[in-house]
Design a protein around this motif. Structure first.
Motif, PDB file in Angstrom:
ATOM      1  N   PHE A 156      14.123  10.827 -11.805  1.00  0.00           N
ATOM      2  CA  PHE A 156      12.712  10.895 -11.427  1.00  0.00           C
ATOM      3  C   PHE A 156      12.186  12.290 -11.672  1.00  0.00           C
ATOM      4  O   PHE A 156      12.885  13.284 -11.436  1.00  0.00           O
ATOM      5  N   ILE A 157      11.046  12.395 -12.171  1.00  0.00           N
ATOM      6  CA  ILE A 157      10.369  13.680 -12.307  1.00  0.00           C
ATOM      7  C   ILE A 157       9.617  13.895 -11.002  1.00  0.00           C
ATOM      8  O   ILE A 157       8.569  13.316 -10.775  1.00  0.00           O
ATOM      9  N   GLY A 158      10.168  14.596 -10.152  1.00  0.00           N
ATOM     10  CA  GLY A 158       9.605  14.718  -8.804  1.00  0.00           C
ATOM     11  C   GLY A 158      10.337  13.789  -7.859  1.00  0.00           C
ATOM     12  O   GLY A 158      11.491  13.396  -8.083  1.00  0.00           O
ATOM     13  N   SER A 159       9.676  13.423  -6.793  1.00  0.00           N
ATOM     14  CA  SER A 159      10.315  12.583  -5.784  1.00  0.00           C
ATOM     15  C   SER A 159      10.147  11.110  -6.150  1.00  0.00           C
ATOM     16  O   SER A 159       9.199  10.700  -6.855  1.00  0.00           O
ATOM     17  N   ASN A 160      11.123  10.317  -5.691  1.00  0.00           N
ATOM     18  CA  ASN A 160      11.016   8.864  -5.905  1.00  0.00           C
ATOM     19  C   ASN A 160      10.292   8.163  -4.751  1.00  0.00           C
ATOM     20  O   ASN A 160      10.309   6.951  -4.655  1.00  0.00           O
ATOM     21  N   THR A 161       9.691   8.917  -3.886  1.00  0.00           N
ATOM     22  CA  THR A 161       8.933   8.367  -2.752  1.00  0.00           C
ATOM     23  C   THR A 161       7.452   8.676  -2.921  1.00  0.00           C
ATOM     24  O   THR A 161       7.085   9.827  -3.204  1.00  0.00           O
ATOM     25  N   PHE A 162       6.638   7.635  -2.773  1.00  0.00           N
ATOM     26  CA  PHE A 162       5.180   7.775  -2.906  1.00  0.00           C
ATOM     27  C   PHE A 162       4.543   7.670  -1.510  1.00  0.00           C
ATOM     28  O   PHE A 162       4.911   6.801  -0.712  1.00  0.00           O
ATOM     29  N   TYR A 163       3.584   8.527  -1.232  1.00  0.00           N
ATOM     30  CA  TYR A 163       2.893   8.540   0.060  1.00  0.00           C
ATOM     31  C   TYR A 163       1.428   8.133  -0.126  1.00  0.00           C
ATOM     32  O   TYR A 163       0.752   8.674  -1.011  1.00  0.00           O
ATOM     33  N   ILE A 164       0.993   7.190   0.687  1.00  0.00           N
ATOM     34  CA  ILE A 164      -0.411   6.705   0.643  1.00  0.00           C
ATOM     35  C   ILE A 164      -1.045   6.988   1.988  1.00  0.00           C
ATOM     36  O   ILE A 164      -0.526   6.573   3.038  1.00  0.00           O
ATOM     37  N   ASP A 165      -2.162   7.708   1.940  1.00  0.00           N
ATOM     38  CA  ASP A 165      -2.883   8.005   3.190  1.00  0.00           C
ATOM     39  C   ASP A 165      -3.609   6.751   3.697  1.00  0.00           C
ATOM     40  O   ASP A 165      -3.581   5.681   3.078  1.00  0.00           O
ATOM     41  N   THR A 166      -4.297   6.925   4.808  1.00  0.00           N
ATOM     42  CA  THR A 166      -5.019   5.790   5.422  1.00  0.00           C
ATOM     43  C   THR A 166      -6.110   5.285   4.473  1.00  0.00           C
ATOM     44  O   THR A 166      -6.927   6.059   3.953  1.00  0.00           O
ATOM     45  N   VAL A 167      -6.100   3.970   4.249  1.00  0.00           N
ATOM     46  CA  VAL A 167      -7.080   3.333   3.354  1.00  0.00           C
ATOM     47  C   VAL A 167      -8.022   2.486   4.203  1.00  0.00           C
ATOM     48  O   VAL A 167      -7.577   1.579   4.927  1.00  0.00           O
TER      49      VAL A 167
END
Length: 1105
Positions: free
Chosen positions: A1033-1044
């Motif tokens: 992975f280029i960077g982290s393999n975890t994605f963060y989504i803020d409040t939608v």
């Protein structure tokens, strides 16, 4: 004196008698015209005096009655007015001679006379004479009243001189003895010098002077003289003249107490005339005024002493009549005194004492009377009894007078006079000729007397030559007196009525008599007797209805109070029953009777109709024959409201009529019922023709439908129509028609029964267990241990025919009835036998390659005995043989149920939550069904229809078909990965990975954390997750989504690098946090990502190829 004057009253004693008679030939109408004008001068005020002179006129007076003038001076003719015609001067001597001869008849008592000559002109007419007046014609007589007043004043002067002459006490002169005609022979040879004789002369003279004073207007003087005469005459037992003195005393007292008179309305006098305003300014008795004429004495002098009280008046009348009764020749005087006393007692309202005087008058013997005099006597007795309130006694004497009119001694009987007098007796016997008066309450009066009187009316009318009148009276007798007739009398009366009607048939028209009396018709409401009567309501299709909300719909609703303790009762219910329905003007209405014959023989009724009041009815007669029977029952009456005319509508349909009865609606409420047999889901169009068969225009037309008596749920509209074209033809004139198309669409539940599901169960088919490699269609075979579906018992169970019933209501109005707010309603029953077409025995879903699609699996069973084809949108047709079940898989896009319209908040607040949930599921099913478009067809019958899955879908299937509120989109190198799309990339190149979240829910979502885990699938059940040396992975393999927030989106971006070639899969997982735990797992379903990493050279080759 043999002829009594029955019209005499007490106040006539103060009048002077003037006779008005024609001389020669005078037209009768002209004579009575002048006589009426002369008689209008009934009282004259004497000039220069305060006294009045009253005049009594007669156009016929017997000379023998004049001989009693000394006994009572008001019987003396003191004036004569002769009326004659004279056309020429040569006839004048003869006319004058006739006038002189007329005066000779009354010469012994006459004070003055006048001759009125009409038609004479010339020298003779111009002569000025006091005793003759000339008039050119009967029309020119304007000064007759003035001449009569002058004539009366001349009479008064003579009267006053005689009074003064007789009133003056001349002791030196011998007082003559006054006698009545029958006494003269008895006084021959008497000693005229005896004291007894002299007292008799003085007493009679005092009584005579009292009469003169009363006539001259000196009331108090007359009372004094009468009292003196009574004392003198009582002392010598001169009973006849004593009675006259007492009667004079009574008359003077009556005049004082009752100045208005006792003769009733015709002979009444004004009270102010007999008592002048200056009555207090009087002179002493016998005094002379400036012109020598004495005025009346003061009313204050001796008023209480001389005037009798009302009670004493009657006692003195009784005493006087008892004295008259001692003399046979004084019968007329006695009878007239009784009549006068009765009139006084009538004013005093002493009826019982008055009846005693009348009873005495009945037995007074007047000698031989003519038939006319007898009729007059009985008629006067009847009137006097009526005057004192003895109505039945009055009717008795009037009936005696009627019978006297047709006495056997009369050569020419007066049947018309007899009939007229008999009619006048009816009120006295409580008898009316209107049969309606005998309907209310109990019988009034003596039935035996009434029947006798009615028989006499029948006989009199027959002798008059009027058989129609006899029929009317005989019909009245039979109708009103039926309860009192014996069997023999009933037979005799009906036999007579049959004989009379043979000559003159009876009718229902009003009979008008010559005197204006109207005899109403006599309907036989007791022959036959009505045992029960029932007004029948109109047929349901013709019954009027009131438009709701109109003023005047109900009288009781007009009250401004919400509640009132005062209940408005209908007083009319006491005598008639108000019917709770209405009739319509112009319609044929029916009345049901139960009748029987109370007569002792057979009764033939040729015309039996209705007796109505209020609105005019045209009665259609009925004829019947009833055998003899007995017993009586009362007649009942009803009150029904009739509203204005309304139009009438009739319809015909393209479907055959049916004998089915729609439950719970009675057959009477439906004008007609049609039936049809359809397969479930089939639609058929019905043509209805509406025709105006009435006399009023149809101006409004409304159509409504109502489904009745169905246990099965109906999907969609059972009955539908378009009314605009029919309304464009309004108003519909009488005789015109219009057509209307109505669609019948049956859509019941297509789900199979539970036992059918068991019979068709297959272990290889389940909601989740169907492998992807399995075919989408599969013929289901029954399990060996269960009975086959195609058996006869199975067919009967699964091919059950269901019934659907509905009512089409046509509401229409027009004419005057529409203005009053009324309409009619015509109902058509629709009966549909629904045969099953297809069954959905099982419904399940399979996931599709796209997260926004799925496969809907339907197990379809054909319960018919025919080959059936099932089709759906964008799908291949499925052919089913009889009793065959197959599976159909339909790929559908998932549905956004959140976009369905929400129910109104106000109505939802008062609705059951369970009902709201059912409505929501129904809306979801409709949306799904419209997208599927499943149809069936039976080619052999050319029948086709729709199949609905609305009642088949369960909550689990709906959940799988629903589009998740959180929409996830994954893009590899900017291209979406879904629906088995393989993303290609170069080994060693960075691959961009984007994850997009769209929040379509109602609440905010997040924050969320996603972890991307790559793996390889070897297609043998082995998955390799150990790819640290292959994928980085280029960077982290975890994605963060803020409040939608709702209706918003969020994108997170990352990158990864493939170090070698191969097929790789990305598993995107959610980290276990508090935010994700609150939401359903189905909301976090992401598309699968398939990436194929290729060598750079191979990728170029693939691109070039």
């Amino acid at each position: 004196m043999s002829v009594p004057d029955y019209m005499q009253c007490a106040e006539d004693h103060q009048t002077v008698l003037v006779v008005v008679q024609p001389v020669g030939i005078v037209p009768e109408d002209q004579f009575f015209k002048i006589y009426k004008q002369i008689a209008s001068v009934s009282q004259v005020s004497i000039r220069d005096s305060q006294r009045l002179l009253y005049i009594r006129y007669r156009h016929h007076y017997l000379p023998e009655n004049n001989e009693w003038g000394d006994f009572q001076t008001h019987r003396k003719v003191v004036g004569l007015i002769a009326i004659t015609t004279c056309e020429s001067a040569k006839d004048w001597p003869q006319t004058a001679e006739r006038f002189h001869g007329q005066k000779e008849l009354f010469s012994s008592t006459l004070y003055d006379s006048r001759l009125l000559v009409f038609g004479l002109q010339g020298e003779i007419a111009e002569q000025q004479r006091t005793d003759v007046a000339f008039y050119p014609s009967f029309e020119a007589h304007s000064d007759v009243e003035k001449r009569v007043e002058d004539f009366v004043e001349s009479i008064f002067i003579v009267l006053e001189s005689k009074r003064l002459d007789r009133a003056t006490d001349k002791s030196g002169d011998k007082i003559p003895l006054l006698c009545v005609p029958f006494e003269k022979k008895d006084f021959v040879g008497l000693d005229t010098d005896s004291r007894h004789y002299k007292k008799r002369c003085q007493g009679r003279m005092r009584k005579h002077v009292g009469d003169l004073c009363l006539q001259a207007g000196m009331l108090q003087d007359s009372l004094v003289h009468y009292h003196m005469a009574v004392e003198l005459l009582r002392g010598v037992n001169d009973f006849l003249w004593l009675g006259a003195a007492l009667e004079g005393l009574c008359s003077a007292s009556v005049i004082f107490h009752y100045p208005g008179g006792t003769a009733g309305k015709t002979g009444g006098r004004k009270p102010s005339i007999s008592q002048p305003a200056d009555a207090g300014k009087r002179h002493r008795p016998g005094a002379l005024t400036a012109n020598g004429i004495s005025a009346d004495t003061s009313t204050e002098i001796g008023r209480a002493k001389n005037c009798l009280s009302p009670e004493d008046i009657i006692e003195k009348y009784k005493e006087a009549i008892s004295y008259y009764g001692k003399y046979k020749n004084a019968g007329v005087i006695e009878l007239e005194a009784c009549v006068k006393a009765v009139r006084v007692l009538a004013i005093q309202k002493r009826a019982r004492e008055a009846s005693e005087f009348l009873q005495n008058a009945v037995y007074i013997n007047l000698g031989q009377l003519s038939e006319e005099e007898k009729i007059q006597r009985y008629s006067i007795l009847s009137e006097l009894y009526e005057l004192i309130g003895f109505h039945r006694k009055s009717a008795f004497f009037k009936r005696v007078a009627a019978m006297q009119c047709v006495a056997p001694t009369i050569p020419d009987p007066g049947w018309r006079a007899c009939y007229k007098l008999l009619l006048e007796t009816l009120p006295g016997y409580s008898l009316s000729l209107d049969p309606k008066d005998f309907i209310k309450g109990t019988h009034r009066g003596w039935a035996a007397v009434q029947m006798r009187l009615l028989h006499e009316l029948v006989y009199a009318s027959r002798r008059m030559g009027n058989p129609g009148l006899s029929v009317r009276h005989l019909s009245f007798l039979l109708q009103t007196m039926l309860d009192f007739l014996s069997d023999q009398e009933k037979k005799e009366v009906t036999q007579s009525l049959e004989n009379y009607t043979a000559k003159c048939p009876g009718g229902m028209e009003v009979v008008t008599l010559p005197d204006g009396l109207k005899l109403p018709p006599v309907p036989f409401t007791k022959l036959p007797i009505v045992r029960s009567m029932k007004l029948l309501n109109l047929p349901v299709s013709l019954r009027p209805h009131k438009v709701k909300g109109l003023l005047g719909q109900n009288v009781s609703s007009a009250s401004p109070f919400i509640y009132s303790p005062i209940i408005m009762h209908n007083r009319g219910e006491e005598h008639c029953k108000k019917i709770d329905f209405q009739w319509v003007q112009g319609d044929v209405c029916e009345v049901q009777f139960m009748v029987y014959n109370p007569m002792p023989y057979e009764l033939r009724v040729e015309n039996m109709g209705l007796l109505t009041s209020g609105v005019e009815f045209e009665s259609l007669p009925v004829a019947l024959s009833l055998p003899a029977e007995s017993g009586l029952y009362p007649t009942s009456g009803c009150l029904v409201e009739v509203i204005p005319a309304l139009p009438r509508l009739q319809f015909s349909t393209s479907l055959p009529r049916s004998a089915h009865t729609l439950q719970p609606i009675s057959k009477e409420e439906l004008s007609s019922t049609v039936s049809v047999q359809l397969f479930n889901g089939e639609t058929q169009q019905v043509t209805i023709t509406l025709e105006n068969i009435g006399s009023e225009d149809i101006e409004t037309l409304e159509l409504t439908s109502k489904t009745v008596s169905t246990k099965d749920k109906v999907f969609g509209e059972f009955l539908s129509w378009e009314l605009e074209d029919a309304l464009s033809h309004l108003p519909l004139k009488p005789g015109q028609s219009v057509t209307l198309a109505v669609n019948i669409k049956v859509k019941l539940d297509f789900s199979g029964q539970e036992n059918l599901l068991q019979d068709l169960n297959d272990d290889g088919i389940s909601v989740t267990g169907l492998p992807i490699s399995s075919p989408l269609r599969q013929v289901l075979k029954p399990r060996p241990e269960t009975k086959p579906v195609s058996s006869e018992s199975g067919k009967a169970e699964y091919s059950h025919i269901k019934a659907l019933e509905a009512v089409l209501s046509f509401r229409y109005s027009g004419g005057v009835g529409k203005v009053e707010g009324y309409y009619r309603e015509l109902s058509l029953g629709v009966h549909v036998d629904v045969e099953p077409s297809v069954f959905f025995t099982r419904v399940s879903t399979l996931p599709a390659t796209s997260t926004r699609q799925c496969h809907l699996l339907l197990d379809i069973f054909n319960p018919t005995e025919h080959e059936l084809t099932v089709s759906a949108n964008n799908n291949q047709d499925l052919v089913l043989h009889a009793s065959e079940c197959q599976r159909m898989a339909i790929q559908v896009d998932k549905f956004d149920f959140e976009s369905l319209p929400l129910p109104d908040q106000e109505s939802a607040r008062f609705t059951n939550p369970k009902q709201l949930e059912e409505e929501r599921q129904h809306a979801q099913g409709c949306q799904i069904n419209s997208k599927l478009g499943i149809c069936w067809s039976i080619i052999s019958f050319q029948r086709r229809g729709e199949a609905s899955v609305e009642g088949v879908l369960n909550l689990l299937v709906l959940e799988h078909l629903q589009l998740a509120p959180l929409q996830w989109d994954v893009l590899v190198n900017g291209k979406p990965c879904d629906c088995d799309v393989i993303a290609d990339c170069k080994v060693g190149d960075a691959v961009t990975l984007e994850v997009k979240l769209t929040n379509r829910s109602k609440n905010s979502v997040g924050p969320l954390a996603l972890t991307v885990v790559p793996y390889q699938d070897y297609q043998n059940g082995v998955q390799n997750y150990d790819l640290e040396d292959t994928v980085t992975f280029i960077g982290s393999n975890t994605f963060y989504i803020d409040t939608v927030k709702p209706k918003e989106s969020s994108i997170c971006v990352g990158a990864l690098l493939f170090l070698c070639t191969g097929d790789f899969y990305l598993n995107i997982k959610f980290q276990d946090d508090s935010a994700g735990r609150e939401l359903p797992l189905a909301w976090f379903t992401l598309p699968s990502v398939h990436i194929r990493a290729l060598d750079a050279l191979l990728q170029v080759g693939a691109t070039e190829s």
